[in-house]
Design an enzyme around this catalytic site. Structure first.
Site, PDB file in Angstrom:
ATOM      1  N   CYS A  54       0.843  -1.207   0.000  1.00  0.00           N
ATOM      2  CA  CYS A  54       0.000   0.000   0.000  1.00  0.00           C
ATOM      3  C   CYS A  54       0.873   1.249   0.000  1.00  0.00           C
ATOM      4  O   CYS A  54       0.610   2.235  -0.712  1.00  0.00           O
ATOM      5  CB  CYS A  54      -0.905   0.017   1.237  1.00  0.00           C
ATOM      6  SG  CYS A  54      -2.081  -1.322   1.307  1.00  0.00           S
ATOM      7  N   ASP A  64      22.735  38.331  26.383  1.00  0.00           N
ATOM      8  CA  ASP A  64      23.538  38.499  25.184  1.00  0.00           C
ATOM      9  C   ASP A  64      24.291  39.830  25.304  1.00  0.00           C
ATOM     10  O   ASP A  64      23.825  40.751  25.980  1.00  0.00           O
ATOM     11  CB  ASP A  64      22.613  38.509  23.963  1.00  0.00           C
ATOM     12  CG  ASP A  64      23.355  38.859  22.690  1.00  0.00           C
ATOM     13  OD1 ASP A  64      24.393  38.250  22.434  1.00  0.00           O
ATOM     14  OD2 ASP A  64      22.899  39.774  21.981  1.00  0.00           O
ATOM     15  N   CYS A 115     -19.003  29.184  36.976  1.00  0.00           N
ATOM     16  CA  CYS A 115     -19.637  29.561  35.708  1.00  0.00           C
ATOM     17  C   CYS A 115     -18.605  29.532  34.584  1.00  0.00           C
ATOM     18  O   CYS A 115     -18.861  29.034  33.484  1.00  0.00           O
ATOM     19  CB  CYS A 115     -20.245  30.958  35.799  1.00  0.00           C
ATOM     20  SG  CYS A 115     -21.567  31.124  37.007  1.00  0.00           S
TER      21      CYS A 115
END
Length: 818
Positions: free
Chosen positions: A18, A503, A91
């Site tokens: 297949c 950095d 709720c």
């Protein structure tokens, strides 16, 4: 355009043959597919295709004709919509469950009770806002969906909120109108302030007439909400209020219908419960409105009108939302800038405090970028629009703040878990209270009053509001200070950081080399520097621009060079005003003549400071020594000091050489330096630090920082950096002031402290007052009787105060100095 590559699942394959069939179909029978490889074991297809010839839908149809199915990626959309009608955290849980489980196509839903919004990720092909709104309506709430042609969701939301508030105020007004006379008459009769007429049978019927509108008009929402909550499979605050007030009301009606049961009615109790709780909800709504004031204030900053100039320079006023990219707008002194754009004419100073939190105006000139809603203070500016509507920096900030306010912090899970079992537990406790006191005292009325008090006082609203209100205020305050949290999880995590990795270039330093030293060697300081800078005018190298700008700052005349030559990596040579000028690295000159020892020593000393050293030679004579460096930002030293004060270790991580990195680190106060790191290895350095010290933040601004920002527990992107870095980060600092790192951590600490205070008081309130209402302290003689035997009306008042207190405590965050 080039080919595209995709990996897609394949459904329907039962064997390797297949897979071979699918592969052959793709390669031989599908135009545009350049290469395909189908793996039966993983049930997937790896496909390269030309998008100019075919698309995924066509490829999938080809596979389908062969008897198999190619699963196409389903693009999802995220939408934020207001929810109307929620009265407590349960709720919100009901709405969230309805959206997640009852609307096909919804991938995830998050409903925030404090902000009263639902954030939904869904597949547009399977569902839409209208279907979601219909499902939420059936659950008893309303999802606000903007209709076609509406100005904005904010306007629709505001209108819905105002309508809901008007209904609540009207209900409260009716409750107050009937409750006050009922309370005065009932209490007066109990204290014997009236004559015998007060005990006539008709008085109780009159009390019924006063109590009924309160019970079934003012309290109608509690019955509806309670019914829909139970129908949805859970119990919320409305259930407790409806039960508590109904017990008192129904018992009193029973006494009227069957006088033999007794004569003391409790209509004022049921009316007071409903009216006081309604008043508490109004106070809560008002306080929550203040809590979201930061984002509303940001929205209000946007100017409504723009002065647009056409090609002939004719000015016309149009709505700011209607400005198109590329159009030119005129902004006069004192006006807010309506769009993001580039100044094409004019100079001024612009107040950018609403974007960066810095109060000092920023000088702007032609070519500079300006942001919408910042204020032009001095000269008139002509600005070419580059960002309009939802594409402006302010719109993106508002979206980020909304996103953070709508997300759930991990600590919220505790409150959610407690709230889920709280109401059923309280109902059981109330029934136990009724049974115990009825049995112990032999009197139903006393037992009933205690049961009602337990039901009313145990509302879990304070618990539900504890975390989201603090998150809402904290993220809102951050936005006004130029600190944007993408999620509440990053806001929660930041306060536990052990190390911050920074950095160097563009983060600690300005990212632009400048001329720091000029040491003349021939006695002609200005003349020699002018010639050297003129020679550099022909180069585009950053070091050349630094020399050129340094000479201009000294007011020197720059001439046009002739016979310009550049030797890559070494230096430049040019003839300027008849003189042959050479400028470059010391090694370049070493190749022809050995430098004298004194000059060599000078070069080495300056290089040890992390500076790039160049020599200038004019007509064969050494004319001077230049040093260029990327200087640290003015606020860098203070920013590092603030981190250290909080017990956080700062670490510099850079691709620069060790010597230059340590020189910068020394000047700003950083002891730990990781130098010579390749861009792709920064992420690995963050991982190492996490294994060594624990929670780590990464601060960066470039594309090469993005993997490290994503790896860090909290990625902090500098707002002046690349979009990729900001996308990868969890926090964005608007502008480039790195003192915002310490402010972000302090804000996190303050927010988490507020959340913990809120949760403590919410838990403490219930742990203390529920037993009090149940009568656990009835026999403690030294306590006042009104506390030992807590009346349900007082319980209702206490419940309202608890929610209001939690919200007001959160609001204190907005005034906290960081």
């Amino acid at each position: 355009m080039g080919s595209k590559h995709v990996e897609l699942p394949v459904v329907g394959m039962s064997c390797a043959r297949c897979a071979a069939n699918v592969e052959r179909t793709l390669q031989k029978k599908t135009n545009g597919v350049e290469q395909a490889n189908v793996n039966f074991a993983t049930e997937s297809a790896s496909i390269d295709y030309d998008p100019e010839v075919t698309d995924l839908k066509t490829i999938a149809q080809s596979v389908e004709q062969a008897g198999f199915n190619l699963v196409l990626p389903q693009a999802t959309r995220t939408l934020e919509m207001p929810v109307v009608g929620m009265s407590c955290a349960r709720c919100a849980a009901n709405v969230e469950r309805t959206l997640s489980t009852k609307v096909p196509g919804v991938k995830s839903a998050n409903v925030n009770f404090a902000t009263e919004t639902a954030t939904v990720e869904y597949a547009p092909g399977e569902t839409g806002p209208e279907l979601m709104a219909e499902a939420v309506h059936k659950a008893g709430f309303e999802l606000v969906v903007p209709a076609e042609g509406e100005d904005s969701l904010h306007d629709v939301e505001q209108k819905a909120r105002e309508e809901e508030l008007a209904v609540q105020k009207r209900a409260f007004g009716v409750g107050l109108l009937f409750t006050i006379p009922l309370f005065i008459l009932s209490m007066g009769r109990d204290f014997g302030l009236y004559g015998e007429w007060a005990h006539a049978a008709w008085v109780n019927w009159f009390f019924l007439a006063l109590a009924t509108p309160v019970q079934f008009y003012t309290g109608l929402g509690y019955y509806i909400g309670g019914y829909k909550s139970i129908k949805a499979g859970s119990a919320n605050m409305d259930v407790l209020v409806a039960l508590g007030s109904s017990v008192a009301y129904v018992y009193s009606v029973a006494l009227l219908l069957f006088p033999g049961l007794g004569s003391h009615v409790y209509f004022e109790t049921s009316a007071m419960i409903i009216t006081l709780i309604k008043f508490g909800k109004l106070l809560e709504a008002r306080a929550k409105g203040k809590a979201s004031a930061a984002i509303k204030a940001l929205m209000d900053l946007s100017p409504k009108t723009a002065h647009v100039l056409d090609e002939d320079g004719v000015e016309r006023d149009i709505p700011a939302q209607a400005v198109q990219k590329g159009q030119v707008v005129l902004v006069r002194p004192g006006e807010a800038i309506p769009v993001d754009g580039e100044i094409i004419k004019g100079e001024s100073s612009v107040n950018e405090s609403m974007m960066t939190g810095e109060s000092i105006p920023v000088d702007k000139k032609t070519g500079d970028t300006v942001f919408g809603s910042t204020v032009n203070q001095e000269g008139a500016l002509k600005i070419k629009a580059t960002g309009v509507g939802s594409e402006t920096a302010l719109a993106r900030i508002i979206q980020l703040v909304r996103q953070a306010q709508g997300s759930k912090a991990p600590i919220q899970r505790l409150a959610d878990q407690v709230s889920a079992i709280f109401v059923p537990t309280i109902i059981i406790l109330a029934l136990i209270t009724l049974g115990v006191w009825w049995y112990a005292a032999g009197e139903f009325v006393t037992a009933m009053i205690r049961m009602v008090a337990v039901l009313v006082i145990a509302c879990p609203c304070a618990l539900g509001l504890a975390t989201p209100t603090a998150i809402m205020v904290g993220t809102g305050k951050g936005a006004t200070m130029g600190i944007l949290f993408k999620s509440s999880e990053s806001l929660e995590t930041a306060h536990r950081l052990k190390s911050v990795m920074l950095d160097k270039t563009g983060t600690i330093t300005k990212g632009e080399p400048v001329l720091t030293d000029w040491i003349p060697l021939n006695g002609k300081a200005d003349q020699s520097l002018a010639l050297a800078a003129s020679a550099e005018k022909g180069s585009e190298h950053p070091l050349a621009r630094a020399v050129l700008n340094g000479a201009r700052e000294k007011g020197l005349e720059i001439m046009e060079p002739d016979e310009f030559q550049s030797q890559t990596g070494s230096g430049v040579q040019a003839r300027v005003n008849g003189s042959l000028v050479r400028i470059g690295k010391p090694d370049w000159f070493n190749g022809e003549a050995v430098l004298n020892p004194a000059l060599k020593k000078q070069v080495n000393e300056i290089a040890s400071q992390g500076k790039t050293v160049m020599l200038a030679e004019i007509d064969g004579e050494m004319a001077g020594l230049l040093a260029v460096a990327d200087q640290e930002k003015p606020e860098a030293k203070e920013a590092i000091a603030r981190l250290k004060e909080m017990g956080i270790t700062p670490v510099m991580v850079t691709g620069d050489n060790e010597q230059a990195a340590r020189a910068i680190a020394r000047r700003v106060g950083i002891e730990q330096v990781v130098a010579g790191v390749l861009p792709q290895n920064k992420e690995a350095e963050v991982k190492k630090a996490q294994e060594k010290v624990g929670l780590v933040a990464m601060v960066g601004d470039g594309i090469n920082d993005a993997p490290a920002l994503a790896r860090a527990d909290v990625g902090i992107a500098i707002g002046s950096g690349t979009d990729v870095a900001m996308e990868a980060g969890d926090v964005t600092l608007v502008g480039d002031d790195i003192t915002g790192v310490a402010r972000a951590i302090r804000l996190s600490k303050a927010t988490m402290r507020t959340i913990k205070e809120n949760l403590f008081w919410a838990f403490f309130y219930n742990i203390l007052l529920v037993p009090l209402a149940a009568g656990a302290f009835h026999y403690v003689s030294w306590m006042p009787s009104f506390i030992r035997d807590l009346h349900p009306a007082m319980a209702a008042g206490a419940m309202a105060v608890s929610s209001f207190t939690v919200v007001m405590n959160s609001l204190r965050l907005s005034t906290k100095k960081l």
